[in-house]
Design a protein around this motif. Structure first.
Motif, PDB file in Angstrom:
ATOM      1  N   VAL A 117       0.710  -0.979   0.034  1.00 54.78           N
ATOM      2  CA  VAL A 117      -0.032   0.090  -0.077  1.00 54.78           C
ATOM      3  C   VAL A 117       1.022   1.280   0.110  1.00 54.78           C
ATOM      4  O   VAL A 117       1.815   1.229   0.510  1.00 54.78           O
ATOM      5  CB  VAL A 117      -1.103  -0.132   1.288  1.00 54.78           C
ATOM      6  CG1 VAL A 117      -0.304   0.096   2.341  1.00 54.78           C
ATOM      7  CG2 VAL A 117      -1.954   1.285   0.965  1.00 54.78           C
ATOM      8  N   LYS A 168      -2.678   5.585   6.568  1.00 55.91           N
ATOM      9  CA  LYS A 168      -2.511   4.300   5.934  1.00 55.91           C
ATOM     10  C   LYS A 168      -2.293   3.071   6.970  1.00 55.91           C
ATOM     11  O   LYS A 168      -2.792   2.177   6.924  1.00 55.91           O
ATOM     12  CB  LYS A 168      -1.694   4.333   4.788  1.00 55.91           C
ATOM     13  CG  LYS A 168      -2.012   5.212   3.452  1.00 55.91           C
ATOM     14  CD  LYS A 168      -3.193   4.477   2.982  1.00 55.91           C
ATOM     15  CE  LYS A 168      -3.733   5.349   1.761  1.00 55.91           C
ATOM     16  NZ  LYS A 168      -2.669   5.128   0.560  1.00 55.91           N
ATOM     17  N   HIS A 192      -4.809   0.407   7.379  1.00 52.48           N
ATOM     18  CA  HIS A 192      -4.434  -0.957   6.822  1.00 52.48           C
ATOM     19  C   HIS A 192      -3.374  -1.735   7.740  1.00 52.48           C
ATOM     20  O   HIS A 192      -3.308  -3.049   7.397  1.00 52.48           O
ATOM     21  CB  HIS A 192      -3.579  -0.559   5.658  1.00 52.48           C
ATOM     22  CG  HIS A 192      -4.270  -0.153   4.273  1.00 52.48           C
ATOM     23  ND1 HIS A 192      -4.856  -0.682   3.318  1.00 52.48           N
ATOM     24  CD2 HIS A 192      -4.551   1.189   4.201  1.00 52.48           C
ATOM     25  CE1 HIS A 192      -5.592  -0.031   2.621  1.00 52.48           C
ATOM     26  NE2 HIS A 192      -5.397   1.421   3.011  1.00 52.48           N
TER      27      HIS A 192
END
Length: 233
Positions: free
Chosen positions: A31, A42, A46
């Motif tokens: 990612v 993020k 994630h």
């Protein structure tokens, strides 16, 4: 088995593309984040297994991102930087980085370093069931729970990384013995891993700070020789 996920945080889209391709070829999921603030978002969204973190980024640079992450997580961090000064490497490690790679870099080397960091940081023993005998090392106020991978000063838990835990465990193996940096490296890292004396010194400083926050510093410096465990009283 689910793929390990790597967050690539760099403001240069070409660098992100090179790193992403190399990591995905090696079997990792990825990612991306284009700046420091996006990197933190993020991580929250994630929950990656490791962050490849550029030092110089807009919005928030890599060192500030590292500080934020280290405030509440032990997620492994591999710094990327165009600066090769020793002081920058030491700073990155002292802030909590697990490795430091300078640009330009070999994608193959980066993948190898990522694999090595994941091996060092993701193999902690699983907790034992209630009632099982503990495998514990004790010396004065210092206590290591070897099965639960936890360190204590008195009744206070001290959160250590796997590398830091390995260093303290090595020193506790023979209290009073002076360990050279090479001996500490052998005890703290996987077989065959080689790091600089500066890296070992940086880890020792971090361990000392963590213990001082709850009690006292357990590690003494023996100038010109290495380190040993203090009285831990």
């Amino acid at each position: 088995m689910a793929k390990k996920q790597i967050l690539i945080a760099d403001d240069d889209p070409h660098i992100r593309e090179v790193v992403r391709f190399a990591l995905e070829q090696a079997g990792y999921a990825t990612v991306e984040a284009e700046n420091g603030l996006a990197a933190l978002e993020k991580v929250d969204g994630h929950d990656p297994d490791l962050v490849v973190l550029d030092v110089m980024m807009p919005e928030m640079d890599g060192t500030d991102v590292c500080r934020k992450l280290r405030a509440d997580t032990e997620i492994p961090i591999v710094f990327l930087s165009s600066r090769d000064d020793e002081i920058d490497r030491v700073l990155g490690l002292e802030l909590g980085g697990d490795d430091y790679i300078t640009k330009p870099f070999s994608p193959r080397e980066l993948v190898a370093r990522v694999k090595a960091v994941l091996r060092r940081t993701s193999d902690a023993p699983a907790p034992k069931a209630d009632g099982d005998d503990d495998n514990v090392m004790e010396y004065g106020m210092l206590r290591l729970d070897m099965d639960r991978f936890k360190a204590f000063w008195g009744d206070s838990e001290v959160e250590l990384t796997k590398t830091e835990f390995g260093m303290v465990r090595t020193l506790m193996g023979y209290p009073g013995k002076v360990y050279s940096r090479n001996e500490l490296m052998d005890g703290a890292y996987d077989h065959g891993t080689i790091v600089s004396d500066r890296t070992i010194d940086s880890h020792v400083r971090r361990v000392r700070r963590k213990f001082e926050e709850v009690g006292d510093n357990p590690i003494e410096t023996v100038h010109g020789m290495g380190y040993k465990l203090g009285s831990c009283k």
